[in-house]
Design an enzyme around this catalytic site. Structure first.
Site, mmCIF file in Angstrom:
data_model
loop_
_atom_site.group_PDB
_atom_site.id
_atom_site.type_symbol
_atom_site.label_atom_id
_atom_site.label_comp_id
_atom_site.label_asym_id
_atom_site.label_seq_id
_atom_site.Cartn_x
_atom_site.Cartn_y
_atom_site.Cartn_z
ATOM 1 N N HIS A 126 0.815 -1.222 0.000
ATOM 2 C CA HIS A 126 0.000 0.000 0.000
ATOM 3 C C HIS A 126 0.847 1.270 0.000
ATOM 4 O O HIS A 126 0.341 2.342 -0.307
ATOM 5 C CB HIS A 126 -0.984 0.005 1.182
ATOM 6 C CG HIS A 126 -0.370 0.206 2.524
ATOM 7 N ND1 HIS A 126 -0.118 -0.824 3.409
ATOM 8 C CD2 HIS A 126 0.036 1.327 3.160
ATOM 9 C CE1 HIS A 126 0.403 -0.336 4.510
ATOM 10 N NE2 HIS A 126 0.516 0.971 4.389
ATOM 11 N N ASP A 156 0.060 -7.648 1.115
ATOM 12 C CA ASP A 156 0.422 -6.252 1.351
ATOM 13 C C ASP A 156 1.937 -6.084 1.450
ATOM 14 O O ASP A 156 2.441 -5.332 2.270
ATOM 15 C CB ASP A 156 -0.255 -5.691 2.615
ATOM 16 C CG ASP A 156 -0.145 -4.170 2.693
ATOM 17 O OD1 ASP A 156 -0.005 -3.531 1.634
ATOM 18 O OD2 ASP A 156 -0.181 -3.616 3.815
ATOM 19 N N SER A 231 4.770 2.236 8.100
ATOM 20 C CA SER A 231 4.428 1.109 7.240
ATOM 21 C C SER A 231 5.614 0.703 6.377
ATOM 22 O O SER A 231 6.213 1.531 5.694
ATOM 23 C CB SER A 231 3.250 1.474 6.330
ATOM 24 O OG SER A 231 2.070 1.586 7.067
#
Length: 484
Positions: A126, A156, A231
């Site tokens: 993402h 992901d 992230s």
């Protein structure tokens, strides 16, 4: 007589006193605190300066900032005045430029981890989704362009390759299966774009499966602060090895509330290995469906507690069928690792390498059996014949494929092997406005069963006055009626 009696009492008192002294000495010895209970004052400078700094110094150069950008075309709102020649005299011919498409650049910021000396970086999908350009910034402030080697939305995760001269500082993978609740971990990343930051915490759980971030839900939960921008960053253990890729937080405010999640290193290593072997993630196909064992099912199976996953379907000719796996088998472990629900089972099985074998510990009729399953890719039983539909119809802008076990596995459609599936929908298209989504199965149009993408395309070239669509989503078929 009294003296004698006194003398006897004195001797007895002496014996009792001696016994009491002995008992008190034994009690004193037993009452000594254990080494774990002692609170010790630091005895030297090294103990006073006890710190995680050596670990951070080792790992920090391998954690990078990831900058992703993409160009977005926007159409400006057109004023009707610019169609009038009178107003164009004031604004010039460039006034017509207001109805020309304009480009703007969207950017996202995250973190990544260098996992090899040649500059291979692993990050979250993402973070770089739809990116046209990716740059990475190292801890020493050097910046490089990077190529996208692999993107896997289902996990992901994504793999990048730095365009630059190596060798690069990198971090080694740990065996995330050995991680235990209570282990100390460090999260390293770039939260809020403020620069590289380190937070410390413990492992709160090792197999969280109800997070809803990826298709393969099996996460390490930690109370180390993880914030937006973290992230793709590193979660490392006290040996400085990578145990996970930070990926999400549980928060209503958008900030860290002490509930963060990381993708286990075992999964990250699987995706990185796929990047080395051709740039495509290929997972083994079981050819069976399983379901959660709840309290009622456990009672029906005479189990003392819910455990494992129950086999509900075995498809003929599949690896599960060839291995002898049967409906109503209870799978309790994969290669010695316990499974507790379909998510943990899916994680254990999906991270196996094609071409190898795996062993299921199965309860069948109350007895334990070992079932050996060959790890094979899902077959493409019919050509996928991918087509983007461009004719005016409710499907304009949809990319469709023929279903097969291979396509079903790629799109995460369990047990669906026939028909036509929507693989992608272009934003703003007719298909998008109708509400079609990737994963939708087009079962019928005007009471005709849709058997192939070529059949669907033929129908869109001769649109009927009324469209009656039968669309399957999440196992339920809905009917949509539209004007032609």
């Amino acid at each position: 007589m009294r003296f004698a009696t006194f003398g006897t009492s004195r001797s007895l008192a002496a014996v009792v006193l001696a016994s009491l002294i002995g008992i008190s000495q034994v009690s004193a010895q037993t009452a000594q605190p254990s080494a774990a209970d002692l609170r010790l004052v630091p005895k030297n400078e090294a103990q006073i300066k006890l710190s995680f700094a050596p670990i951070v110094k080792t790992v920090a150069p391998a954690v990078v900032n990831v900058y992703a950008s993409r160009k977005v075309v926007q159409r400006q709102r057109v004023s009707p005045f610019f169609d009038d020649p009178f107003f164009r005299r004031f604004f010039g011919q460039q006034g017509g430029g207001f109805n020309q498409p304009r480009q703007r650049v969207e950017s996202s910021l995250g973190s990544g981890v260098i996992i090899s000396a040649d500059g291979t970086v692993i990050t979250n999908h993402h973070v770089i989704k739809d990116a046209d350009e990716v740059r990475v910034a190292l801890n020493d402030r050097r910046e490089f362009d990077a190529d996208i080697v692999l993107m896997d939305e289902r996990t992901d995760l994504a793999v990048l390759k730095i365009r630059g001269e190596g060798p690069f500082e990198h971090v080694a993978f740990a065996d995330s299966d050995n991680l235990e609740v209570g282990d100390i971990v460090l999260a390293i990343g770039n939260p809020f774009g403020v620069g590289q930051t380190v937070t410390q915490g413990i492992v709160s759980a090792t197999a969280r499966t109800q997070v809803g971030v990826t298709d393969f839900q099996f996460f390490i939960q930690t109370d180390a602060a993880i914030n937006p921008g973290n992230s793709g960053g590193a979660l490392v253990d006290m040996t400085g090895k990578l145990v996970g890729i930070n990926t999400a937080i549980f928060s209503r405010s958008g900030g860290s509330n002490g509930i963060g999640f990381a993708i286990p290193a075992h999964m990250a290593r699987f995706v990185a290995r796929a990047a080395d072997q051709g740039g495509k993630v290929q997972r083994p196909w079981l050819g069976a469906t399983v379901q959660l064992v709840n309290a009622e099912i456990a009672e029906a199976l005479s189990l003392d507690r819910p455990q494992g996953v129950l086999v509900t379907t075995v498809f003929e000719g599949s690896p599960a069928h060839q291995s002898g796996l049967m409906v109503s088998d209870l799978i309790v472990a994969v290669d010695g690792k316990e499974v507790t629900d379909p998510n943990s089972f899916g994680y254990r099985f999906a991270t196996k390498m094609i071409g190898e074998k795996t062993e299921f510990l199965v309860l069948r009729g109350g007895k334990e059996e070992v079932v050996t399953v060959s790890l094979l890719p899902a077959p493409e039983t019919v050509p996928r014949d991918t087509r983007e539909l461009v004719e005016y119809s409710p499907f304009e802008g949809a990319t469709v494929m023929n279903l097969s076990p291979a396509v079903s596995e790629e799109l995460g459609l369990e047990g669906l092997f026939e028909g036509v599936v929507v693989a992608d929908v272009r934003r703003g298209s007719a298909a998008d406005r109708v509400g079609l989504r990737p994963g939708d199965i087009i079962r019928g149009i005007n009471q005709k069963t849709i058997e192939s993408t070529s059949m669907l395309e033929t129908i869109t070239k001769k649109p009927p006055r009324v469209w009656q669509l039968d669309i399957e989503r999440d196992g339920k078929v809905s009917q949509i009626i539209l004007r032609g």
